[in-house]
Design a protein around this motif. Structure first.
Motif, PDB file in Angstrom:
ATOM      1  N   PHE A  18       0.831  -1.210   0.000  1.00 52.42           N
ATOM      2  CA  PHE A  18       0.000   0.000   0.000  1.00 52.42           C
ATOM      3  C   PHE A  18       0.869   1.265   0.000  1.00 52.42           C
ATOM      4  CE2 PHE A  18      -1.834   3.320   2.755  1.00 52.42           C
ATOM      5  CZ  PHE A  18      -2.859   3.737   1.931  1.00 52.42           C
ATOM      6  N   LEU A  19       1.991   1.219   0.750  1.00 57.22           N
ATOM      7  CA  LEU A  19       2.875   2.397   0.827  1.00 57.22           C
ATOM      8  C   LEU A  19       3.467   2.723  -0.546  1.00 57.22           C
ATOM      9  CD1 LEU A  19       4.780   1.759   4.193  1.00 57.22           C
ATOM     10  CD2 LEU A  19       2.912   3.356   3.777  1.00 57.22           C
ATOM     11  N   ASN A  20       3.796   1.683  -1.335  1.00 60.97           N
ATOM     12  CA  ASN A  20       4.276   1.905  -2.702  1.00 60.97           C
ATOM     13  C   ASN A  20       3.274   2.720  -3.502  1.00 60.97           C
ATOM     14  OD1 ASN A  20       6.856   0.696  -3.125  1.00 60.97           O
ATOM     15  ND2 ASN A  20       5.924  -1.318  -2.888  1.00 60.97           N
ATOM     16  N   VAL A  21       2.010   2.318  -3.396  1.00 67.52           N
ATOM     17  CA  VAL A  21       0.938   3.010  -4.125  1.00 67.52           C
ATOM     18  C   VAL A  21       0.808   4.441  -3.612  1.00 67.52           C
ATOM     19  CG1 VAL A  21      -1.533   3.000  -4.621  1.00 67.52           C
ATOM     20  CG2 VAL A  21      -0.267   0.837  -4.538  1.00 67.52           C
ATOM     21  N   LEU A  22       0.863   4.590  -2.280  1.00 68.74           N
ATOM     22  CA  LEU A  22       0.728   5.905  -1.645  1.00 68.74           C
ATOM     23  C   LEU A  22       1.814   6.865  -2.155  1.00 68.74           C
ATOM     24  CD1 LEU A  22      -0.995   7.204   0.720  1.00 68.74           C
ATOM     25  CD2 LEU A  22       0.968   6.721   2.170  1.00 68.74           C
ATOM     26  N   VAL A  23       3.073   6.382  -2.182  1.00 64.86           N
ATOM     27  CA  VAL A  23       4.193   7.220  -2.610  1.00 64.86           C
ATOM     28  C   VAL A  23       4.063   7.592  -4.087  1.00 64.86           C
ATOM     29  CG1 VAL A  23       6.674   7.196  -3.046  1.00 64.86           C
ATOM     30  CG2 VAL A  23       5.808   6.423  -0.847  1.00 64.86           C
ATOM     31  N   LEU A  24       3.691   6.612  -4.923  1.00 63.59           N
ATOM     32  CA  LEU A  24       3.625   6.855  -6.367  1.00 63.59           C
ATOM     33  C   LEU A  24       2.460   7.745  -6.752  1.00 63.59           C
ATOM     34  CD1 LEU A  24       4.552   3.416  -7.932  1.00 63.59           C
ATOM     35  CD2 LEU A  24       5.849   5.538  -7.966  1.00 63.59           C
ATOM     36  N   ARG A  25       1.339   7.639  -6.001  1.00 59.81           N
ATOM     37  CA  ARG A  25       0.135   8.348  -6.440  1.00 59.81           C
ATOM     38  C   ARG A  25      -0.068   9.676  -5.731  1.00 59.81           C
ATOM     39  NH1 ARG A  25      -4.638   3.792  -7.235  1.00 59.81           N
ATOM     40  NH2 ARG A  25      -3.434   2.395  -8.556  1.00 59.81           N
ATOM     41  N   ARG A  26       0.765   9.991  -4.709  1.00 57.85           N
ATOM     42  CA  ARG A  26       0.544  11.230  -3.971  1.00 57.85           C
ATOM     43  C   ARG A  26       0.608  12.422  -4.924  1.00 57.85           C
ATOM     44  NH1 ARG A  26       3.306  15.429  -2.027  1.00 57.85           N
ATOM     45  NH2 ARG A  26       2.376  16.487  -0.253  1.00 57.85           N
ATOM     46  N   GLY A  27      -0.464  13.204  -4.955  1.00 63.73           N
ATOM     47  CA  GLY A  27      -0.512  14.390  -5.790  1.00 63.73           C
ATOM     48  C   GLY A  27      -0.648  14.105  -7.273  1.00 63.73           C
ATOM     49  N   SER A  70       9.905  -1.503 -11.314  1.00 71.52           N
ATOM     50  CA  SER A  70      10.920  -0.960 -10.404  1.00 71.52           C
ATOM     51  C   SER A  70      11.202  -1.898  -9.232  1.00 71.52           C
ATOM     52  CB  SER A  70      10.458   0.396  -9.878  1.00 71.52           C
ATOM     53  OG  SER A  70      11.286   0.801  -8.821  1.00 71.52           O
ATOM     54  N   LEU A  71      12.504  -1.984  -8.887  1.00 70.18           N
ATOM     55  CA  LEU A  71      12.931  -2.768  -7.726  1.00 70.18           C
ATOM     56  C   LEU A  71      12.405  -2.149  -6.436  1.00 70.18           C
ATOM     57  CD1 LEU A  71      14.748  -5.215  -7.021  1.00 70.18           C
ATOM     58  CD2 LEU A  71      16.648  -3.637  -6.788  1.00 70.18           C
ATOM     59  N   GLN A  72      11.931  -0.890  -6.551  1.00 70.81           N
ATOM     60  CA  GLN A  72      11.359  -0.216  -5.375  1.00 70.81           C
ATOM     61  C   GLN A  72      10.235  -1.046  -4.748  1.00 70.81           C
ATOM     62  OE1 GLN A  72       9.581   3.782  -5.963  1.00 70.81           O
ATOM     63  NE2 GLN A  72       8.057   3.082  -4.507  1.00 70.81           N
ATOM     64  N   TYR A  73       9.391  -1.659  -5.599  1.00 72.51           N
ATOM     65  CA  TYR A  73       8.227  -2.375  -5.071  1.00 72.51           C
ATOM     66  C   TYR A  73       8.611  -3.479  -4.087  1.00 72.51           C
ATOM     67  CZ  TYR A  73       5.472   0.117  -8.549  1.00 72.51           C
ATOM     68  OH  TYR A  73       4.877   1.102  -9.280  1.00 72.51           O
ATOM     69  N   PRO A  74       9.379  -4.494  -4.524  1.00 70.80           N
ATOM     70  CA  PRO A  74       9.709  -5.562  -3.562  1.00 70.80           C
ATOM     71  C   PRO A  74      10.563  -5.070  -2.400  1.00 70.80           C
ATOM     72  CG  PRO A  74      10.941  -5.841  -5.593  1.00 70.80           C
ATOM     73  CD  PRO A  74       9.935  -4.770  -5.856  1.00 70.80           C
ATOM     74  N   ARG A 124      12.853   9.787  -4.040  1.00 68.01           N
ATOM     75  CA  ARG A 124      12.352  10.022  -5.404  1.00 68.01           C
ATOM     76  C   ARG A 124      12.291  11.498  -5.754  1.00 68.01           C
ATOM     77  NH1 ARG A 124       9.394   5.551  -7.799  1.00 68.01           N
ATOM     78  NH2 ARG A 124       8.510   7.076  -9.212  1.00 68.01           N
ATOM     79  N   HIS A 125      11.879  12.346  -4.775  1.00 68.37           N
ATOM     80  CA  HIS A 125      11.585  13.744  -5.104  1.00 68.37           C
ATOM     81  C   HIS A 125      12.438  14.745  -4.326  1.00 68.37           C
ATOM     82  CE1 HIS A 125       8.012  12.305  -7.228  1.00 68.37           C
ATOM     83  NE2 HIS A 125       7.716  11.587  -6.164  1.00 68.37           N
ATOM     84  N   LYS A 237      28.072  18.785  -5.378  1.00 69.90           N
ATOM     85  CA  LYS A 237      27.005  19.776  -5.425  1.00 69.90           C
ATOM     86  C   LYS A 237      25.630  19.140  -5.608  1.00 69.90           C
ATOM     87  CE  LYS A 237      29.819  23.641  -7.020  1.00 69.90           C
ATOM     88  NZ  LYS A 237      30.522  24.104  -8.201  1.00 69.90           N
ATOM     89  N   SER A 238      25.592  17.816  -5.693  1.00 66.10           N
ATOM     90  CA  SER A 238      24.313  17.141  -5.913  1.00 66.10           C
ATOM     91  C   SER A 238      23.360  17.398  -4.755  1.00 66.10           C
ATOM     92  CB  SER A 238      24.515  15.629  -6.018  1.00 66.10           C
ATOM     93  OG  SER A 238      25.293  15.317  -7.123  1.00 66.10           O
ATOM     94  N   GLU A 239      22.080  17.455  -5.086  1.00 61.34           N
ATOM     95  CA  GLU A 239      21.065  17.559  -4.041  1.00 61.34           C
ATOM     96  C   GLU A 239      20.742  16.148  -3.556  1.00 61.34           C
ATOM     97  OE1 GLU A 239      16.647  19.466  -3.266  1.00 61.34           O
ATOM     98  OE2 GLU A 239      17.449  19.374  -5.270  1.00 61.34           O
ATOM     99  N   VAL A 240      21.247  15.823  -2.372  1.00 60.36           N
ATOM    100  CA  VAL A 240      21.073  14.478  -1.836  1.00 60.36           C
ATOM    101  C   VAL A 240      19.977  14.518  -0.773  1.00 60.36           C
ATOM    102  CG1 VAL A 240      22.203  12.619  -0.569  1.00 60.36           C
ATOM    103  CG2 VAL A 240      23.484  13.930  -2.250  1.00 60.36           C
TER     104      VAL A 240
END
Ligand SMILES: [Zn+2]
Length: 270
Positions: A18-27, A70-74, A124-125, A237-240
């Protein structure tokens, strides 16, 4: 004990999914509606939506169009599952006999879920949704205040957040976003002081341990001119995203607390 581990492990897989869906669909889109492949748009049926297992069975590819999943899911499902087991076993078996203990465990499970969602979203963001860090903070304050209703509990959040707020202020948001001090509020409330402050400083150590080898590796491959293949484009200088390091450190100290593990804190004079 084994049954509790299986129960919380299974629950964690479902919540992680469910958290995967929540993160991907937010906004982006509503939480209702069936999952579909982002490439071919075909509906993903339940047998292709079993946490971790389906990804392995499909070898990380869509059943219909073969585009990679995406490997993010598992990973998120497995991580949530592991953290749920850790929370479930820490309170075992008190929550079977006491409503107070049961509510504390439930609160801890919600906190773990929020922290996983924040980690993935920040990666991700490089932004932490306010409503998630405020929910985490409010819940952490409630749990702490139930156990120790005093002024120290209340100020532990702000005390942990002040160093990061200061970094945000002096760098005008260049070194650190405002999302990180907001997250630190909840960390202070969750583990208290002085542990909250120590957790914040430890997150910088964890961050350097992860980032410095990565930076060194990037320099190495860049010098050889293999930038496009192996490099992730990371530079000084990357935004980490800093949230994941804060959360990793927070979980470390929080679980040590839950399991009553004595930390080698003598170097801090504690
Ligand atoms: Zn597809």
């Amino acid at each position: 004990m084994l049954i509790a581990a299986i129960y919380f492990g299974g629950l964690g897989l479902i919540v992680g999914s469910f958290l995967n869906v929540l993160v991907l669909r937010r906004g982006v889109m509503s939480l209702h509606g069936r999952s579909a492949c982002p490439s071919c748009g075909k509906t993903i049926w339940w047998y292709d939506n079993i946490p971790v297992l389906s990804w392995i069975m499909l070898r990380g590819r869509c059943r219909y169009c073969g585009s990679s999943i995406s490997l993010q899911y598992p990973l998120v499902e497995a991580l949530t599952s592991g953290l749920f087991v850790a929370v479930g076993l820490a309170g075992f078996p008190e929550y079977l006999f006491s409503l107070h203990a049961a509510l504390m465990t439930l609160g801890a499970l919600v906190i773990v879920s929020l922290l996983v969602a924040i980690t993935v979203y920040d990666m991700r963001h490089t932004i932490i949704p306010d409503e998630w860090s405020y929910s985490f903070g409010a819940l952490a304050l409630c749990l702490a205040f139930v156990q120790a209703p005093n002024i120290w509990t209340v100020i532990s959040g702000p005390v942990a957040a002040i160093p990061l707020f200061f970094l945000w202020l002096v760098s005008r948001g260049r070194w650190m976003g405002l999302g990180d001090p907001k997250l630190a509020l909840g960390i202070g409330w969750l583990v208290g002081i002085p542990l909250g402050v120590i957790a914040i400083f430890a997150s910088f150590i964890i961050g350097s341990l992860v980032l410095l080898p990565l930076l060194a590796y990037e320099r190495l491959v860049t010098h050889k001119g293999e930038v496009s293949q192996a490099s992730a484009g990371l530079t000084m200088k990357s935004e980490v995203p800093f949230g994941p390091f804060l959360i990793a450190s927070c979980l470390l100290f929080w679980f040590a607390q839950l399991y009553g593990i004595a930390l080698p804190l003598s170097m801090f004079g504690l």
